[in-house]
Design an enzyme around this catalytic site. Structure first.
Site, PDB file in Angstrom:
ATOM      1  N   LYS A   1     131.659  27.394  -3.983  1.00 17.33           N
ATOM      2  CA  LYS A   1     130.781  28.437  -3.424  1.00 17.33           C
ATOM      3  C   LYS A   1     131.599  29.357  -2.524  1.00 17.33           C
ATOM      4  CE  LYS A   1     126.927  29.041  -0.117  1.00 17.33           C
ATOM      5  NZ  LYS A   1     125.820  28.402   0.633  1.00 17.33           N
TER       6      LYS A   1
ATOM      7  N   ASP B   1     127.167  34.662   5.072  1.00 15.61           N
ATOM      8  CA  ASP B   1     125.774  34.386   4.711  1.00 15.61           C
ATOM      9  C   ASP B   1     124.855  34.811   5.850  1.00 15.61           C
ATOM     10  OD1 ASP B   1     123.407  33.488   3.714  1.00 15.61           O
ATOM     11  OD2 ASP B   1     123.901  31.339   3.811  1.00 15.61           O
TER      12      ASP B   1
ATOM     13  N   LYS C   1     118.706  35.040   8.577  1.00 14.89           N
ATOM     14  CA  LYS C   1     118.878  33.922   9.506  1.00 14.89           C
ATOM     15  C   LYS C   1     118.704  34.437  10.941  1.00 14.89           C
ATOM     16  CE  LYS C   1     122.409  31.315   6.883  1.00 14.89           C
ATOM     17  NZ  LYS C   1     121.625  30.070   6.643  1.00 14.89           N
TER      18      LYS C   1
ATOM     19  N   ASP D   1     130.972  30.022   4.996  1.00  9.19           N
ATOM     20  CA  ASP D   1     130.198  29.724   3.798  1.00  9.19           C
ATOM     21  C   ASP D   1     130.981  29.901   2.493  1.00  9.19           C
ATOM     22  OD1 ASP D   1     127.751  28.603   3.160  1.00  9.19           O
ATOM     23  OD2 ASP D   1     126.770  30.530   2.791  1.00  9.19           O
TER      24      ASP D   1
ATOM     25  N   ASP E   1     117.908  33.128   1.352  1.00 12.31           N
ATOM     26  CA  ASP E   1     118.919  32.351   2.067  1.00 12.31           C
ATOM     27  C   ASP E   1     119.355  31.117   1.279  1.00 12.31           C
ATOM     28  OD1 ASP E   1     120.669  31.720   4.068  1.00 12.31           O
ATOM     29  OD2 ASP E   1     119.153  30.979   5.471  1.00 12.31           O
TER      30      ASP E   1
ATOM     31  N   ARG F   1     123.142  28.160  -4.338  1.00 14.89           N
ATOM     32  CA  ARG F   1     122.798  27.563  -5.634  1.00 14.89           C
ATOM     33  C   ARG F   1     122.728  28.628  -6.732  1.00 14.89           C
ATOM     34  NH1 ARG F   1     117.472  25.048  -3.027  1.00 14.89           N
ATOM     35  NH2 ARG F   1     118.907  25.175  -1.259  1.00 14.89           N
TER      36      ARG F   1
HETATM   37  N1  BES Z   1     125.025  28.313   3.872  1.00 17.00           N
HETATM   38  C1  BES Z   1     123.743  27.756   4.119  1.00 17.00           C
HETATM   39  C2  BES Z   1     123.792  26.260   4.421  1.00 17.00           C
HETATM   40  C3  BES Z   1     124.440  25.871   5.725  1.00 17.00           C
HETATM   41  C4  BES Z   1     123.691  25.818   6.880  1.00 17.00           C
HETATM   42  C5  BES Z   1     125.770  25.512   5.766  1.00 17.00           C
HETATM   43  C6  BES Z   1     124.274  25.435   8.065  1.00 17.00           C
HETATM   44  C7  BES Z   1     126.351  25.124   6.961  1.00 17.00           C
HETATM   45  C8  BES Z   1     125.612  25.083   8.108  1.00 17.00           C
HETATM   46  C9  BES Z   1     122.860  27.953   2.899  1.00 17.00           C
HETATM   47  O1  BES Z   1     123.088  29.087   2.166  1.00 17.00           O
HETATM   48  C10 BES Z   1     121.463  28.021   3.376  1.00 17.00           C
HETATM   49  O2  BES Z   1     121.149  28.951   4.086  1.00 17.00           O
HETATM   50  N2  BES Z   1     120.640  27.057   2.995  1.00 17.00           N
HETATM   51  C11 BES Z   1     119.301  26.995   3.413  1.00 17.00           C
HETATM   52  C12 BES Z   1     118.475  26.623   2.203  1.00 17.00           C
HETATM   53  C13 BES Z   1     116.993  26.768   2.412  1.00 17.00           C
HETATM   54  C14 BES Z   1     116.628  28.212   2.601  1.00 17.00           C
HETATM   55  C15 BES Z   1     116.284  26.193   1.211  1.00 17.00           C
HETATM   56  C16 BES Z   1     119.190  25.956   4.501  1.00 17.00           C
HETATM   57  O3  BES Z   1     119.891  24.944   4.443  1.00 17.00           O
HETATM   58  O4  BES Z   1     118.430  26.180   5.442  1.00 17.00           O
HETATM   59 ZN    ZN Z   2     124.978  29.862   2.254  1.00 16.30          ZN
HETATM   60 MN    MN Z   3     122.038  30.773   2.887  1.00 17.77          MN
END
Ligand code: BES
Ligand code: ZN
Ligand code: MN
Length: 484
Positions: free
Chosen positions: A251, A256, A263, A274, A333, A337
């Site tokens: 990835k 992000d 966020k 990220d 967000d 995936r």
């Molecule tokens: N890059 C983030 C995940 C992440 C969060 C990595 C904190 C490291 C530290 C990912 O893209 C994300 O935002 N995931 C969301 C998914 C949700 C919206 C289903 C998450 O984990 O909140």
């Molecule tokens: Zn992310």
């Molecule tokens: Mn994200």
């Protein structure tokens, strides 16, 4: 820095000698020799300094001319020593010896498999600093780590392997620590080209037009809101003597923001991290090729920012990644995936023996396993066991999580084949189930969620606060194992 070999201990001299000490000041190889020459005051001195030989302790003892070395580093190993604790002890030594030019050591003589490689890896990584943007730089000055003893030549050769691995981890750390305004997708793609040219790996870069014509609808969708255009980098390492074929998908979200599902500010502070999955692929490909491992490797890294610009995906939009399945994007967000969907489809088309994907995918994985352990999912038990064994050898921790089929309905969509979010509960599992939809039937696949350990929370042993380069060492070990 060089890792070299020199003769038996009593024929050597120099600036510093580092020797292992086990719990309760039990002298390790070479430490008995040094302690004997220093004489009785040493114990009094160690009492004063509270040095007992615990893991994490490194004491610099001035030898006052009693040894042919100016300084003696006593390196604590604790009891219950294994390769990873040796690696960590060497990391602490690397930190402590940062101002020493020449460090001779007997640490590799601790009786463990892979001791010399672990010592060199730990030492080199312990000296890593990211100071690109500091006006005042304080780099480590160490020029040589010198293995002493009869077995030094063999140890130095393991040190060469360690140096290639440590270079690759440092590359990944540098890329992760670099701020997002200095690592636009095009910049990273150019860097990939230079890495490929250095180590003899073919690199193909797809720009926005090719991303569209190759129907990479996940990457395209995520990139729509960003000013800086996306890239997809493909590394192909194809040595003539290859005995296996490994595909890696990382990835590469260079920043992000969350997109329109923005966020909160605090959540964005570390989101330059990220792209750690992609950074791990860059590093692993570099090391595997530099070491000349006889294994074919395909490395795929979709690179883009996730931004809320005017063209951004809207919650409710439906997109179509490369394998043709449709996705309702309810939360922009959950972008990792989406880009991995295309990466996994491309990797599946190449029909490798194994696909491993790496991603800072979910906050939920970080909640589940904390900051120093990654999550592992697999559709194949042998593949999971292989990756777990490689990780254990490399000293990186992963914990296997389930892929329960009855949870698949968590990502059912009212309008498309699936949606990109699910309920909060089991968020890391829902993400893994989503990825599975893009892996071809019968294709062995392992998913590593490194959301926690991609960023190390503190300076300790061979880790430094910030980008860790997590999974590079696991991937190199896996490639070694698969190559046989
Ligand atoms: N890059 C983030 C995940 C992440 C969060 C990595 C904190 C490291 C530290 C990912 O893209 C994300 O935002 N995931 C969301 C998914 C949700 C919206 C289903 C998450 O984990 O909140
Ligand atoms: Zn992310
Ligand atoms: Mn994200």
């Amino acid at each position: 820095m060089n890792v070299t070999a020199s003769g038996p201990l009593d024929t050597e001299s120099g600036e510093a000698l580092a020797v292992p000490v086990f719990q309760d000041r039990t002298w390790g190889p070479g430490a008995d020799w040094a302690a004997g020459r220093l004489g009785g005051w040493l114990d009094t001195y160690l009492d004063e300094q509270d040095f007992v030989g615990k893991l994490g302790e490194v004491l610099a003892v001035p030898t006052g001319g009693r040894l042919p070395f100016t300084t003696l580093f006593l390196v604590g190993l604790g009891d219950d020593v294994d390769t990873e604790s040796l690696r960590q002890a060497a990391g602490w030594l690397g930190r402590k010896a940062a101002k020493t030019t020449d460090v001779a050591t007997t640490l590799h003589q601790v009786d463990l498999d892979g001791a010399a490689q672990a010592v060199a890896e730990g030492f080199l990584l312990g000296q890593y600093r990211f100071d690109t943007y500091k006006s005042e730089k304080k780099p480590a000055v160490t020029e040589t780590l010198r293995f002493v003893g009869d077995d030094a030549d063999e140890a130095a050769s393991a040190g060469g392997t360690a140096a290639a691995v440590a270079d690759a981890v440092a590359l990944a750390r540098d890329l992760i620590n670099e701020p997002a305004n200095a690592k636009a997708p095009a910049v990273l793609a150019e860097r990939a080209g230079r890495i490929g040219a250095d180590v003899g790996v073919a690199v193909r870069v797809l720009g926005p037009d090719e991303i569209e014509s190759e129907r990479l609808g996940g990457l395209l969708g995520v990139s729509q809101g960003a000013h800086n255009p996306p890239r997809l980098v493909e590394f192909r390492y194809e040595p003539a003597d290859a005995t296996a074929f490994l595909a890696l998908v990382g990835k590469g979200i260079v920043f992000d923001s969350g997109g329109l599902s923005l966020k909160p500010p605090a959540g964005m502070e570390t989101m330059k991290t990220d792209m750690s999955g992609a950074a791990a692929v860059f590093g692993a490909v570099q090391a595997i090729a530099a070491l000349g491992l006889p294994i074919k490797v395909l490395g795929i890294t979709p690179l883009t920012e996730n931004m809320p610009g005017g063209g951004a995906m809207r919650p409710g939009d439906v997109i179509k990644p490369r394998n043709g399945k449709t996705v309702e994007v309810l939360n922009t967000d959950a972008e990792g995936r989406l880009v991995l969907a295309d990466g996994l489809s491309l990797a599946s088309e190449a029909e490798p023996d194994l696909i491993v994907d790496l991603a800072t995918l979910t906050g939920a994985c970080k909640v589940a396993l904390g900051e120093k352990i990654g999550g592992l999912w697999a559709n194949d038990d042998d593949a999971a066991a292989k990756v777990l064994a490689a990780a254990a050898r490399a000293g990186e921790r992963f914990w296997q999580m389930p892929l329960p089929e009855d949870y698949r309905k968590n990502i059912d969509s009212d309008v498309a084949d699936m949606k990109n979010t699910g309920p909060r509960w089991g968020g890391a599992i829902n993400a893994a189930l989503f990825l599975k939809e893009f892996v071809a039937e019968g294709q062995a696949w392992v998913h590593l969620d490194i959301a926690g350990p991609a960023r190390w929370p503190e300076d300790e042993h061979y880790q430094s606060k910030g980008g860790s380069g997590y999974a590079v060492r696991t991937l190199v070990a896996l490639a070694e194992d698969m190559a046989g």
